[in-house]
Design a protein around this motif. Sequence first.
Motif, PDB file in Angstrom:
ATOM      1  N   LEU B 267      -1.931  38.954 -81.940  1.00 21.68           N
ATOM      2  CA  LEU B 267      -3.333  39.254 -82.248  1.00 21.68           C
ATOM      3  C   LEU B 267      -3.988  39.935 -81.044  1.00 21.68           C
ATOM      4  N   THR B 268      -3.736  39.366 -79.883  1.00 21.33           N
ATOM      5  CA  THR B 268      -4.296  39.951 -78.663  1.00 21.33           C
ATOM      6  C   THR B 268      -3.830  41.381 -78.506  1.00 21.33           C
ATOM      7  N   ARG B 269      -2.560  41.556 -78.761  1.00 20.71           N
ATOM      8  CA  ARG B 269      -2.009  42.890 -78.571  1.00 20.71           C
ATOM      9  C   ARG B 269      -2.638  43.896 -79.530  1.00 20.71           C
ATOM     10  N   SER B 270      -2.815  43.464 -80.776  1.00 15.82           N
ATOM     11  CA  SER B 270      -3.402  44.421 -81.711  1.00 15.82           C
ATOM     12  C   SER B 270      -4.856  44.701 -81.353  1.00 15.82           C
ATOM     13  N   GLN B 271      -5.530  43.687 -80.793  1.00 12.73           N
ATOM     14  CA  GLN B 271      -6.901  43.915 -80.323  1.00 12.73           C
ATOM     15  C   GLN B 271      -6.914  45.016 -79.265  1.00 12.73           C
ATOM     16  N   LEU B 272      -5.981  44.907 -78.350  1.00 16.31           N
ATOM     17  CA  LEU B 272      -5.902  45.912 -77.289  1.00 16.31           C
ATOM     18  C   LEU B 272      -5.682  47.289 -77.887  1.00 16.31           C
ATOM     19  N   ALA B 273      -4.789  47.341 -78.860  1.00 20.54           N
ATOM     20  CA  ALA B 273      -4.476  48.632 -79.469  1.00 20.54           C
ATOM     21  C   ALA B 273      -5.704  49.204 -80.163  1.00 20.54           C
ATOM     22  N   VAL B 274      -6.445  48.316 -80.841  1.00 22.62           N
ATOM     23  CA  VAL B 274      -7.655  48.777 -81.532  1.00 22.62           C
ATOM     24  C   VAL B 274      -8.663  49.313 -80.525  1.00 22.62           C
ATOM     25  N   ALA B 275      -8.832  48.573 -79.429  1.00 21.66           N
ATOM     26  CA  ALA B 275      -9.777  49.005 -78.405  1.00 21.66           C
ATOM     27  C   ALA B 275      -9.408  50.389 -77.886  1.00 21.66           C
ATOM     28  N   GLU B 276      -8.107  50.567 -77.695  1.00 25.91           N
ATOM     29  CA  GLU B 276      -7.632  51.848 -77.185  1.00 25.91           C
ATOM     30  C   GLU B 276      -7.950  52.965 -78.180  1.00 25.91           C
ATOM     31  N   LYS B 277      -7.707  52.690 -79.453  1.00 23.51           N
ATOM     32  CA  LYS B 277      -7.962  53.687 -80.499  1.00 23.51           C
ATOM     33  C   LYS B 277      -9.457  54.046 -80.549  1.00 23.51           C
ATOM     34  N   VAL B 278     -10.293  53.016 -80.447  1.00 28.40           N
ATOM     35  CA  VAL B 278     -11.740  53.253 -80.482  1.00 28.40           C
ATOM     36  C   VAL B 278     -12.137  54.148 -79.322  1.00 28.40           C
ATOM     37  N   ARG B 279     -11.602  53.844 -78.159  1.00 29.25           N
ATOM     38  CA  ARG B 279     -11.944  54.627 -76.984  1.00 29.25           C
ATOM     39  C   ARG B 279     -11.543  56.093 -77.179  1.00 29.25           C
ATOM     40  N   GLN B 280     -10.340  56.267 -77.727  1.00 29.60           N
ATOM     41  CA  GLN B 280      -9.854  57.627 -77.907  1.00 29.60           C
ATOM     42  C   GLN B 280     -10.704  58.401 -78.912  1.00 29.60           C
ATOM     43  N   SER B 281     -11.121  57.701 -79.943  1.00 28.29           N
ATOM     44  CA  SER B 281     -11.893  58.403 -80.969  1.00 28.29           C
ATOM     45  C   SER B 281     -13.290  58.767 -80.463  1.00 28.29           C
ATOM     46  N   LEU B 282     -13.752  58.054 -79.414  1.00 27.08           N
ATOM     47  CA  LEU B 282     -15.071  58.342 -78.873  1.00 27.08           C
ATOM     48  C   LEU B 282     -15.057  59.572 -77.982  1.00 27.08           C
ATOM     49  N   VAL B 283     -13.916  59.892 -77.430  1.00 29.20           N
ATOM     50  CA  VAL B 283     -13.856  61.009 -76.487  1.00 29.20           C
ATOM     51  C   VAL B 283     -14.196  62.326 -77.168  1.00 29.20           C
TER      52      VAL B 283
END
Lengths: 325, 283
Positions: B267-283
């Motif tokens: 779960l933690t890992r997928s959270q990290l992945a989601v956070a990363e995706k969100v960050r990328q989509s904001l760029v």
Amino acid sequence: MTNTQQAINDQIIEDYSNPKLDVVQIDGLVVLKIIKNCKEYLPELVPGQLLGLDIGTSLEVSNCFPFPPRDQEDENTESSAEYQLEMMRYLREVNIDSNTVGWYTPTYLNSFFNESVIETQYNYQATINQKCVVIVYDPIKTSQGTLALKCYRLTQPFMELFKDQPFSRERLDQANLNFNDIFEQIPIKIHNSQLINALLYEFESSDSLTTQFDRLGISNNIYLEKVMEGMNECLESLNNDLNKLYQYQRAYQTQKNNYIQQKTLEGKKVDEEELAQMIKPLNTHQPSKLNSLLLTNQVNNYCDQIHSFCGNSLTKLSLLRELQK
Amino acid sequence: MQRETSIFLPTQVNVKVHPVVIFNILDHYIRRNVGQDRVIGTLLGYYNDGVIEIRNCFPVVHSEGEQVAVEMEFQRKMLDLHLKSSPKEPIVGWYATGNDINENSVIINNFYREEMNGQTPIHLTLDTGLTNDTMGIHAYHAHNLSLNHESSLGSYFTPLSLEILTFEAENAGLDSIAQTKYDQQSTSLLSELESLQNSLSKLDQMLESITEYISAVEKGEIQGDPKIGRFLARTIQSIPKANSQVMDKVINNSVKDLLMIVYLSSLTRSQLAVAEKVRQSLV
């Protein structure tokens, strides 16, 4: 200079400037030395120097020595550097490679993704050779029966990013750097000379040295507990970091709004330049993004550890269950 | 340490060597100079109640021609450096490769005796020529043969009992290093699962051989050794006798715990992945 010599020299220069690194080849001697040195200083974690050569896209580590443990006062950075130089000079006299190829450090639970490690590694890669590596050794994991030795290097994009401070969000966005992109892991290979192989055969025939059942232990819950604890701490500080960022953002926004409001009340047009001037000092207080990046990486690492450890434990448990029947 | 005056003094010294020392000596031998027959070096470790533990060593430059020359200056500097990083390991003796002890050894031994302020140095030899197909690791103490204190008739070297000592982490290290035996080239590290498999198959082998032995004894093919029998009985006794239901429960609980932790970390890992995706989509 003959042609072949020229060719060799060219090759060396080419190798030196080529940042690619496929494999790290470690002598058995180095493995044992790291284990021994680490065991000696426990619970203190004392790093050391790796010596060897880089050939093409591989790196050979053929010897190592520990740094002298730090005194109470931290005044001996000078003497430590002197110690290294002297040691290398003497080792050269007995035909040992006296070429620095990196350093090693013992660690508990792989918790080494911190700023000081990165700084040291950055210095190695920036000043000595871009192929320099850091070898991380986990004594706790190893005493459970599996040699836990990992080899890391900072990635090229991260090196670029780390060169210029501050570490702001904008620059991170520009580089499009993922938390996985800080370190790259390099596969390790073990190499032994034939004489040492002969010795190993002799060891095998004497039974006392082939006890390898440490890793069959079932109850390693303490280890798991420690990893979870570490992860918990990490997540907490990550949370703190986020809070800090949030507060900063709010302060930034408030200041901006105040300024615009004031200007509108005075009936003047908003001067973009002045606004930028006003906000500038705040920018320098922007929290470094590096910390949260590292924390994320650390959490990810803990997850990996938990997965591999649990996988093993589950295997062992299911084996035991079958045995019970 | 005793200072020997007569040759009748018994030496009850046990020598224990860590594998890293022998690795180091072999490495030194491989890196010897052209034309050099043997290499020597200093052994570091400590005395503990009749046991000498050799924990470290370093090479020393020397030459043996018509005269024996040991670079004592080099030796002292190196010793200083080693003492700085590990102050608890004083000098205990010296090593040499080759399987014989010649007159030069006596001279070098005297050098070391001086370095150690008159204490008797341990002499470790390692046969790198592999005569008799063994590495031939031996330890010696040198004794002076003399009629009075002033003159010396010669020396003789008495062998000491020697064993290789490891601790658990070293075992694990040796185990992974030993993989190169089968593959002449360099090999990569074993994963945890692979090493677990190795251990289990080893255990399986051992059990098999013991079953074979027992059935052979039962059939009367070979005479049973009471020592082995007693050992087996003790081993079986040491297995805790547990109610199978209780055991089942314990195992089930552990499995559940582990699965829970795996779930949480995923779960933690997928959270990290989601956070990363969100960050990328904001760029």
